[in-house]
Design a protein around this motif. Structure first.
Motif, PDB file in Angstrom:
ATOM      1  N   PRO B 217      -4.200 -10.657  -4.371  1.00 50.45           N
ATOM      2  CA  PRO B 217      -2.889 -11.038  -3.798  1.00 50.45           C
ATOM      3  C   PRO B 217      -1.946  -9.846  -3.660  1.00 50.45           C
ATOM      4  O   PRO B 217      -1.280  -9.695  -2.639  1.00 50.45           O
ATOM      5  N   THR B 218      -1.920  -8.970  -4.689  1.00 49.80           N
ATOM      6  CA  THR B 218      -1.050  -7.795  -4.606  1.00 49.80           C
ATOM      7  C   THR B 218      -1.482  -6.909  -3.447  1.00 49.80           C
ATOM      8  O   THR B 218      -0.654  -6.450  -2.655  1.00 49.80           O
ATOM      9  N   ASN B 221      -0.640  -8.623  -0.047  1.00 53.60           N
ATOM     10  CA  ASN B 221       0.809  -8.686   0.191  1.00 53.60           C
ATOM     11  C   ASN B 221       1.400  -7.312   0.463  1.00 53.60           C
ATOM     12  O   ASN B 221       2.258  -7.163   1.325  1.00 53.60           O
ATOM     13  N   THR B 222       0.932  -6.319  -0.301  1.00 54.98           N
ATOM     14  CA  THR B 222       1.430  -4.968  -0.072  1.00 54.98           C
ATOM     15  C   THR B 222       1.056  -4.507   1.330  1.00 54.98           C
ATOM     16  O   THR B 222       1.893  -3.983   2.065  1.00 54.98           O
ATOM     17  N   LEU B 259       8.098  -8.312  -0.926  1.00 53.82           N
ATOM     18  CA  LEU B 259       6.755  -8.852  -0.686  1.00 53.82           C
ATOM     19  C   LEU B 259       5.771  -8.378  -1.752  1.00 53.82           C
ATOM     20  O   LEU B 259       4.913  -9.144  -2.198  1.00 53.82           O
ATOM     21  N   THR B 262       6.222 -10.517  -4.710  1.00 50.70           N
ATOM     22  CA  THR B 262       5.606 -11.826  -4.532  1.00 50.70           C
ATOM     23  C   THR B 262       4.115 -11.722  -4.820  1.00 50.70           C
ATOM     24  O   THR B 262       3.536 -12.582  -5.495  1.00 50.70           O
ATOM     25  N   GLY B 263       3.488 -10.656  -4.335  1.00 49.43           N
ATOM     26  CA  GLY B 263       2.065 -10.449  -4.584  1.00 49.43           C
ATOM     27  C   GLY B 263       1.782 -10.273  -6.061  1.00 49.43           C
ATOM     28  O   GLY B 263       0.868 -10.896  -6.617  1.00 49.43           O
TER      29      GLY B 263
END
Lengths: 288, 334
Positions: B217-218, B221-222, B259, B262-263
Motif C-alpha cells: 500500500p505504501t 500510494n507513494t 497520500l 494514507t499508504g
C-alpha cells in the motif's frame, strides 16, 4: 533591440483527427524595457502563448528567441507570474520567496538570502504576513507573494499570465498600480496577458489582441501614447484612451461576432402560438 | 487554552471528547449534551447491545472446551492475565534483589571475584507478549517503509520504471503471509547465522513477513502521489529551476505527504493483521503465539483467554490507526 521574439510560432494539442491547433503564425517582437499587453477572450490560447515564452512548452513550428537565443526551457532571466499564483501551500511567504532566491543565487549565505527576501516582501507590503502560509492569505496578498517571488529572482523580463484575473475590482486596481510602480523601479521588460481591455490600456505601452481560436493569432497592435505615470480617473476622460479603447473593443467585438456567426446554425422551429385564457373561451364558444 | 485543547483532541482522534471540554468551560449545556449523546451515547448503546447478544448467544454454543465464554468470563480472564503479569513482575523484582544482594556479598569478601548476573528466567506474561508484538510490527513496518518509499518515488517519477515494475508489484501484492513465511524462514535460517544476540531469529522472520505483506500500500500510494502532483507545483519547480533533489524534497514530497501517509496507515494496519498469523506459525513470542499456545493448551480458560487476545488485537490495531491519522493530520498542509 528585441529582447523576445516569436517567429511564425504554431502550437497545437492532440494527435491526428483529435488535433486542435491552438496558436498559428504568431509573430511578435518585444523590445527591451517595453510593457506589452496581450488581450483576448478566455480559451483563446493565452496561457499556451505565455508557456511558450517562458519555456515550459515548445512550439510545433517556428521559433521563440530570447535575446537572439532559442528558448530551451525555463530560465531565471524570465520571471513568471502564474494565473493561479502557484504558491507552495506548505511554505510560508518567506520560504516561498526564498526558494526561488536560493535557486538563482546558490552561493549566497543564509543572511544574504534573508535580507534579499525581506526587501522584496517589504516592496509588496507583506512584512506583517511574512510567516503566514498561503491559505491564511487573501487572493490579493497571495498574488503579491507571487509578484515578489518573481521579482526577487531579478529577471530581465517579467511574464504575467492574467495575474489579476481572480481578484475583485478594488484589489485589482491597487495591484495594477503596485505592479506598475515596481516595474517603473526595476525597468525590466514586461509582458502582461489579460482579458481586461482597460487593464491592458492602463498598464501597457503596446496592446495586441489575440484572435479567437482555434488557430488563434495576433491581431493588429495598438500603441498607447499616454504619458506615464498614468492616472486612472484622468485617463477615463482622455481622448487617446477613449480612442484606443473604442478601436480595440470594436475589433474584439467584431471578431467575437464573426466567431458566433460561423458557429450558428439555422433551426426550423414549429409554428406555435400561446394559448391564452381569453382565446380558449373564444375557441370553446366557437366549438360549442 | 480551550481552543488549543480542542485542537489537540481533534488532531489526536479524540474528537468525541470535544463536547466534554466545551461543557467544562460552560458552553451551552443542552446543545453540548445533544452532541455528547450522539458522539458517545449512541456507540455506548451499540456496545451494550453487542455484549448482551454475545452473552446470550455464547451460552448456547457447547464446545469441547466447555461453553463458549461470554463477556463476563472474558473480563475475568483479562483480570487473571493482569494478575499473572503483576505476579511475575514482583517475582522478577525479588529475584534481582536477591541476586544483587548475593553479588555485593561476594564482592565484599573478595573484590576481585567474578560475579554472575542472570536475567530472570520466568515465562513471558501477556503484557510481555503484547510488547514483543508491537516491537515486531514496528520493525516490519520500518523495513517495509524503507523499501517502499524509495521505490514508490522512483515509480511515480518515471513512467518507464512504473511500467517495468507494475506486473511484479501486482503479482506479489496479493500473496498471503502464510505463503511467504516458509520461504522467509528458510532464507533467514540460511543467511542470519551470526549470533550477536541483537535479534531473535524468529523475531526477524516475523518482522520480514510483515514487511513483505505490508509494503505494497505504501509503495502504490507513494507512486500514485508522486505521479499526480499538481502540475502547477511542478511548473513552479521548473520555472524556479530547482535541482532534481530540491524538486523532490521541497515540492514533490510535501505535495505527496498526505497520500504517502494514507499508504503508511494502510500498511501498518495490514502489518498488524499479518503479524498475528506470522507469529502463530513462526513461534515468535507475541500475541499470535499466545493465541496458538492457548489453543494447544485446551484448558477450560483457553477460549476466554483467546477472546481477551482478540479484543486486545482489535484495540491495538485501532490505536495504531488513530496514531497514523494523527500523524497524517500533522503533516498535511491542507
Amino acid at each position: 533591440m528585441a529582447i523576445l521574439e516569436l517567429k511564425n510560432v504554431c502550437k497545437g494539442y492532440g494527435e491526428g483527427n483529435e488535433r486542435t491547433s491552438v496558436l498559428k503564425d504568431i509573430n511578435l517582437s518585444i523590445n527591451e524595457g517595453e510593457f506589452v499587453a496581450i488581450v483576448g477572450f478566455s480559451g483563446t490560447g493565452k496561457t499556451t502563448l505565455i508557456n511558450l515564452m517562458n519555456g515550459l512548452i515548445y512550439p510545433d513550428q517556428g521559433e521563440v528567441l530570447f535575446k537572439g537565443q532559442q528558448v530551451q526551457g525555463p530560465s531565471h532571466d524570465r520571471g513568471v507570474i502564474f494565473q493561479n499564483y502557484s504558491l507552495l501551500p506548505w511554505f510560508t511567504v518567506t520560504q516561498n520567496i526564498a526558494l526561488g532566491v536560493k535557486s538563482v543565487y546558490p552561493s549566497w549565505s543564509q543572511s544574504e538570502v534573508d535580507a534579499h527576501v525581506s526587501r522584496f516582501i517589504e516592496m509588496v507590503n507583506l512584512t506583517p504576513a511574512r510567516n503566514k502560509r498561503p491559505k491564511e492569505l487573501s487572493g490579493g496578498m497571495r498574488q503579491r507573494v507571487a509578484v515578489a517571488r518573481s521579482l526577487s529572482m531579478q529577471p530581465e523580463m517579467l511574464l504575467m499570465d492574467e495575474p489579476l484575473g481572480a481578484l475583485d475590482a478594488l484589489t485589482r486596481g491597487n495591484l495594477q498600480d503596485e505592479i506598475l510602480q515596481i516595474w517603473n523601479q526595476n525597468r525590466c521588460t514586461a509582458l502582461l496577458i489579460t482579458n481586461d481591455v482597460d487593464e491592458g490600456i492602463y498598464m501597457a505601452d503596446r496592446i495586441i489582441p489575440l484572435t479567437t481560436g482555434p488557430d488563434a493569432t495576433l491581431g493588429p497592435e495598438f500603441n498607447i501614447q499616454i504619458e506615464r505615470p498614468r492616472d486612472k480617473t484622468e485617463m477615463n476622460s482622455s481622448d487617446e484612451f477613449k480612442k484606443v479603447r473604442n478601436e480595440l473593443m470594436t475589433y474584439l467585438m467584431d471578431m467575437g461576432a464573426s466567431r458566433k456567426q460561423a458557429g450558428a446554425k439555422e433551426y426550423s422551429l414549429p409554428q406555435l402560438s400561446p394559448v391564452m385564457p381569453r382565446n380558449m373561451q373564444r375557441r370553446n364558444r366557437k366549438a360549442g | 487554552m480551550k481552543a488549543k485543547a480542542i485542537q489537540l483532541l481533534n488532531y489526536s482522534g479524540f474528537s468525541w471528547a470535544v463536547p466534554i471540554v466545551k461543557l467544562a468551560s460552560g458552553e451551552d449545556i443542552k446543545q453540548q449534551f445533544t452532541i455528547l449523546w450522539k458522539r458517545i451515547g449512541m456507540p455506548f448503546c451499540a456496545i451494550v447491545l453487542f455484549l448482551f447478544l454475545w452473552s446470550v448467544a455464547a451460552k448456547n454454543v457447547q464446545t469441547s472446551l466447555g461453553v463458549l465464554p461470554g463477556p463476563v468470563m472474558v473480563y475475568h480472564q483479562a483480570n487473571v492475565l493482569w494478575q499473572e503479569h503483576m505476579g511475575e513482575r514482583t517475582k522478577a523484582r525479588e529475584f534481582y534483589a536477591r541476586q544483587d544482594a548475593r553479588n555485593t556479598a561476594i564482592l565484599q569478601q573478595n573484590p576481585d571475584a567474578t560475579i554472575k548476573t542472570v536475567s530472570y528466567p520466568g515465562k513471558a506474561t501477556y503484557i510481555d507478549q503484547i510488547i514483543t508484538s508491537l516491537k515486531t510490527v514496528f520493525m516490519g513496518f520500518v523495513i517495509a517503509s524503507l523499501i517502499a518509499l524509495p521505490i514508490g518515488i522512483l515509480c511515480g517519477s518515471s513512467k518507464n520504471v512504473m511500467t517495468a515494475l507494475n506486473p511484479i508489484i501486482q503479482v506479489l501484492k496479493p500473496v498471503s503471509p502464510l505463503a511467504w513465511l516458509p520461504i522467509v524462514t528458510m532464507v533467514i535460517s540460511a543467511v542470519y547465522t551470526t549470533n550477536n544476540g541483537w535479534f531473535e531469529k524468529s523475531f526477524i522472520i516475523s518482522a520480514l513477513t510483515v514487511s513483505l505483506c505490508s509494503l505494497w500500500p505504501t509503495l502504490l500510494n507513494t507512486a500514485m502521489g508522486v505521479a499526480s502532483v499538481n502540475t502547477d507545483y511542478i511548473n513552479v519547480a521548473r520555472v524556479l529551476q530547482l535541482s532534481p533533489f530540491k524538486k523532490t524534497t521541497k515540492v514533490v514530497l510535501p505535495a505527496t505527504l498526505p497520500l504517502i501517509f494514507t499508504g503508511l496507515r494502510i500498511s501498518l494496519g495490514v502489518g498488524w493483521m499479518v503479524l498475528i498469523a506470522a507469529e502463530m506459525l513462526a513461534q515468535n513470542p507475541g500475541l499470535g503465539k499466545f493465541v496458538w499456545d492457548e489453543f494447544q493448551n485446551g484448558s477450560s480458560d483457553s477460549l476466554a483467554r483467546i477472546m481477551v487476545a482478540v479484543i486486545t488485537i482489535g484495540l491495538i490495531g485501532f490505536m495504531l490507526d488513530q496514531l497514523m491519522v494523527a500523524l497524517q493530520r500533522l503533516v498535511s498542509f491542507e
